[in-house]
Structure formats: structure tokens, C-alpha cells
Enzyme design. Structure first.
Site, mmCIF file in Angstrom:
data_model
loop_
_atom_site.group_PDB
_atom_site.id
_atom_site.type_symbol
_atom_site.label_atom_id
_atom_site.label_comp_id
_atom_site.label_asym_id
_atom_site.label_seq_id
_atom_site.Cartn_x
_atom_site.Cartn_y
_atom_site.Cartn_z
ATOM 1 C CG LEU A 11 -31.140 39.731 73.168
ATOM 2 C CD1 LEU A 11 -29.821 39.954 73.908
ATOM 3 C CD2 LEU A 11 -32.283 39.797 74.175
ATOM 4 C CE1 TYR A 94 -29.458 27.854 51.515
ATOM 5 C CE2 TYR A 94 -27.880 27.780 53.317
ATOM 6 C CZ TYR A 94 -28.526 28.489 52.325
ATOM 7 O OH TYR A 94 -28.253 29.818 52.143
ATOM 8 N N GLY A 100 -28.343 29.783 58.299
ATOM 9 C CA GLY A 100 -28.567 30.557 59.521
ATOM 10 C C GLY A 100 -29.525 29.826 60.453
ATOM 11 C CG ASP A 102 -32.075 33.710 61.628
ATOM 12 O OD1 ASP A 102 -31.410 32.982 60.860
ATOM 13 O OD2 ASP A 102 -32.123 34.947 61.495
HETATM 14 N N1 LIG Z 1 -40.026 47.836 67.979
HETATM 15 C C1 LIG Z 1 -39.416 47.537 66.823
HETATM 16 N N2 LIG Z 1 -38.082 47.700 66.713
HETATM 17 C C2 LIG Z 1 -37.452 47.385 65.562
HETATM 18 N N3 LIG Z 1 -38.080 46.916 64.485
HETATM 19 C C3 LIG Z 1 -39.397 46.768 64.533
HETATM 20 C C4 LIG Z 1 -40.127 47.037 65.700
HETATM 21 N N4 LIG Z 1 -41.428 46.742 65.461
HETATM 22 C C5 LIG Z 1 -41.491 46.316 64.215
HETATM 23 N N5 LIG Z 1 -40.286 46.339 63.641
HETATM 24 C C6 LIG Z 1 -40.044 45.963 62.271
HETATM 25 O O1 LIG Z 1 -39.470 44.702 62.304
HETATM 26 C C7 LIG Z 1 -38.462 44.613 61.336
HETATM 27 C C8 LIG Z 1 -37.464 43.643 61.808
HETATM 28 O O2 LIG Z 1 -38.083 42.393 61.906
HETATM 29 P P1 LIG Z 1 -37.677 41.336 62.992
HETATM 30 O O3 LIG Z 1 -38.022 41.780 64.329
HETATM 31 O O4 LIG Z 1 -38.250 40.063 62.501
HETATM 32 O O5 LIG Z 1 -36.142 41.295 62.747
HETATM 33 P P2 LIG Z 1 -34.980 42.039 63.487
HETATM 34 O O6 LIG Z 1 -35.096 41.754 64.929
HETATM 35 O O7 LIG Z 1 -34.795 43.433 63.038
HETATM 36 O O8 LIG Z 1 -33.903 41.226 62.772
HETATM 37 P P3 LIG Z 1 -33.004 40.159 63.360
HETATM 38 O O9 LIG Z 1 -33.919 39.089 63.904
HETATM 39 O O10 LIG Z 1 -32.224 39.751 62.178
HETATM 40 O O11 LIG Z 1 -32.285 40.926 64.385
HETATM 41 C C9 LIG Z 1 -37.935 46.014 61.175
HETATM 42 O O12 LIG Z 1 -37.548 46.209 59.848
HETATM 43 C C10 LIG Z 1 -39.119 46.893 61.554
HETATM 44 O O13 LIG Z 1 -39.831 47.343 60.449
HETATM 45 C C1 LIG Z 2 -29.952 35.362 56.476
HETATM 46 C C2 LIG Z 2 -29.925 35.819 57.914
HETATM 47 C C3 LIG Z 2 -29.142 37.131 58.016
HETATM 48 C C4 LIG Z 2 -31.358 36.056 58.354
HETATM 49 O O1 LIG Z 2 -31.415 36.519 59.648
HETATM 50 C C5 LIG Z 2 -29.293 34.735 58.825
HETATM 51 O O2 LIG Z 2 -30.060 33.585 58.776
HETATM 52 C C6 LIG Z 2 -27.867 34.415 58.436
HETATM 53 O O3 LIG Z 2 -26.977 35.134 58.755
HETATM 54 N N1 LIG Z 2 -27.682 33.283 57.701
HETATM 55 C C7 LIG Z 2 -26.412 32.821 57.228
HETATM 56 C C8 LIG Z 2 -26.407 32.639 55.746
HETATM 57 C C9 LIG Z 2 -27.334 31.543 55.268
HETATM 58 O O4 LIG Z 2 -28.384 31.267 55.868
HETATM 59 O O5 LIG Z 2 -26.990 30.912 54.242
#
Ligand SMILES: Nc1ncnc2c1ncn2[C@@H]1O[C@H](COP(=O)(O)OP(=O)(O)OP(=O)(O)O)[C@@H](O)[C@H]1O
Ligand SMILES: CC(C)(CO)[C@@H](O)C(=O)NCCC(=O)O
Ligand SMILES: [K+]
Length: 240
Positions: A11, A94, A100, A102
Site C-alpha cells: 500500500l 484493451y 488493471g 494501476d
Molecule cells: N522497501 C521495499 N519494499 C518492498 N519492495 C521494494 C522496496 N524497495 C524496493 N522494492 C522493490 O520493488 C519491487 C516492487 O515494486 P513496486 O513497489 O513497484 O511494486 P509493489 O508495491 O511490490 O507491487 P504492487 O504495486 O503490485 O503492490 C520489489 O520487487 C522490490 O524489489
Molecule cells: C497486472 C497487475 C497485477 C499489475 O499490478 C494489475 O494491473 C492487475 O491485476 N491487472 C488486471 C489484469 C489486466 O490488467 O489485464
């Protein structure tokens, strides 16, 4: 304004002032319990006293409902982003019921109607999307380097949990190197192939693993860490 990004792993939140400057921000692992994590953050959010909360979530209806319940106690108006394939800033081909939020916001944050762009998000999943003069043409989804490694650890007997680094795409001579280099190559190779097929597209990368991956991409890469936030700001600017 307070902005929330509820991803699959973490988050993230940002507090911005009247002119859109970031006052404070943070990222926390939510371990699939984002509402509980938010509960612990409500005091902090109340102190921020934002006049609005804008939310990107890829967690699905059930968890979003719990998040809504938690946020309702704050008495601050909040709204979840809904993907709009006919948005004035970017059209998309799409399936908009599946795309997604994000991914879409990262594109919305980057889109420039004068350019061809390839937007790559490197989070829990790696996403690669193509945009041609503000028209989203579609894309690809890969497991992140860490998810790929976990699937090898759990699906094989002889490849056991190890903490190697993802720092090379040359062939490995040990299991640890072969695993890490193979996984990194699977993503770098895909990016290089896609950018080879689309030579006139500007390559833009964002997300936690963008720096690790971009080092091996054989095209100039623009690294941006503000795309999702920029997309949120553009989305709510247009919806008001
Ligand atoms: N403090 C941290 N905690 C976790 N991941 C980190 C951190 N700093 C860098 N990373 C890197 O960031 C990557 C995740 O990238 P990002 O933050 O964009 O996505 P996420 O938050 O893990 O994913 P999502 O947004 O899907 O929850 C991890 O694979 C890790 O290598
Ligand atoms: C692909 C992720 C997991 C990337 O965070 C997210 O955007 C998601 O769950 N998307 C739904 C599947 C799609 O984008 O087609
Ligand atoms: K799933």
C-alpha cells in the site's frame, strides 16, 4: 489531497499540497490485509486533514469494500478510480473491465498525444503497454523476477531457496546464477524484443524493479517514479 495505491504487495500513499507537491509519502507491505493496515494509518491520515482521497486499487471488489468501510470512518470524501477506455486523454483498445487500474493510471500519467510510448511497470507483475499517439494498443503481463524465482523454488526439487542477486544476463555456471540470470533475461529479452518491434516508441519504466531491469535494456530508457501519482492527479482533475 491524499492518494492511495493499493497494489498486490504494498500500500502506498502520498499527501500533496494545493500545488500538487508531495508533502509526505510512504509504502507498506499489506500482507493481503490492506483494510487492517489502513486502520492503523487512520490517525495519521486524520492529522493530514486532506479534503479528498483518490484511490487506485487492484485488489478486487471484496477487499475494496473493506477498504471503503475503513475509510468511511474518516469523514473525508474518497473515490476509487474506474478505468475508462474512452478517457479524453487516452483511448484504449484493451478490455476495460479487465485492465488493471494501476496499469491504466501509469499510462494516463505518461501519455503524450504527440508520441509513441512503451510504458513498463515493474512491480509485483511486470507490465508492458504500447501507446500510439494517445491510443493504447494493448500489452503484456509477466510475473516479476521475484515471483518467477518463487515459482522455480516451489515447483522443483533441486532448485532451493537462495538469495542471489539479479545483476547479469550472461549464462550462469551455478544453479543460483543460472536461475537469477535466466529470470532477468526473460524480462530484459522481452523488453528488447518488443522495443525492436516498435523502434519509434519511447521506452518509459516505473516501479520498484525498474532500475535493476533497465540497466540491461539495449535502448535509452526514461525512468519515472511518479507515473501512477501523475495518473491519479490527471484522472481526478478531469473528473471534476
Ligand atoms: N522497501 C521495499 N519494499 C518492498 N519492495 C521494494 C522496496 N524497495 C524496493 N522494492 C522493490 O520493488 C519491487 C516492487 O515494486 P513496486 O513497489 O513497484 O511494486 P509493489 O508495491 O511490490 O507491487 P504492487 O504495486 O503490485 O503492490 C520489489 O520487487 C522490490 O524489489
Ligand atoms: C497486472 C497487475 C497485477 C499489475 O499490478 C494489475 O494491473 C492487475 O491485476 N491487472 C488486471 C489484469 C489486466 O490488467 O489485464
Ligand atoms: K489472482
Amino acid at each position: 489531497m491524499l492518494w492511495l495505491d493499493l497494489g498486490n504487495t504494498r500500500l502506498k500513499y502520498w499527501l500533496t499540497d494545493d500545488i500538487g507537491q508531495i508533502v509526505t509519502h510512504d509504502a507498506k507491505q499489506h500482507l493481503q490485509a490492506p483494510a487492517e493496515l489502513l486502520m492503523g494509518l487512520t490517525d495519521r491520515f486524520e492529522r493530514f486533514a486532506p479534503d479528498f482521497i483518490g484511490i487506485s486499487s487492484v485488489l478486487g471488489n471484496e477487499l475494496n469494500a473493506k477498504v471503503s468501510e475503513t475509510l468511511s470512518r474518516l469523514n473525508i470524501p474518497f473515490e476509487f478510480v474506474h478505468v475508462d477506455a474512452a478517457h479524453p486523454l487516452m483511448k484504449s483498445q484493451y478490455n476495460d473491465e479487465q485492465l488493471g487500474c494501476d496499469r491504466w493510471l501509469q499510462m494516463l500519467g505518461a501519455v503524450d498525444k504527440k508520441k509513441r510510448q512503451c510504458v513498463i511497470g515493474c512491480g509485483t507483475a511486470v507490465t508492458i503497454d504500447l501507446i500510439d499517439h494517445a491510443e493504447h494498443l494493448g500489452g503484456y503481463i509477466f510475473p516479476s523476477i521475484y515471483l518467477q524465482r518463487e515459482s522455480l523454488f516451489s515447483g522443483t526439487k533441486q532448485i532451493t531457496i537462495s538469495n542471489g542477486t539479479f545483476d547479469s544476463v550472461g549464462q550462469g555456471m551455478t544453479t543460483q546464477d543460472a536461475v537469477h540470470r535466466g529470470i532477468l533475461l526473460s524480462i530484459v529479452g522481452a523488453i528488447n524484443e518488443i522495443s525492436h518491434r516498435h523502434p519509434n516508441f519511447e521506452v518509459i519504466m516505473t516501479g520498484g524493479d525498474a532500475a535493476i531491469i533497465s540497466q540491461h535494456v539495449n535502448r535509452p530508457v526514461r525512468l519515472r517514479d511518479d507515473l501512477l501519482l501523475n495518473g491519479l492527479a490527471r484522472y481526478f482533475d478531469h473528473s471534476k
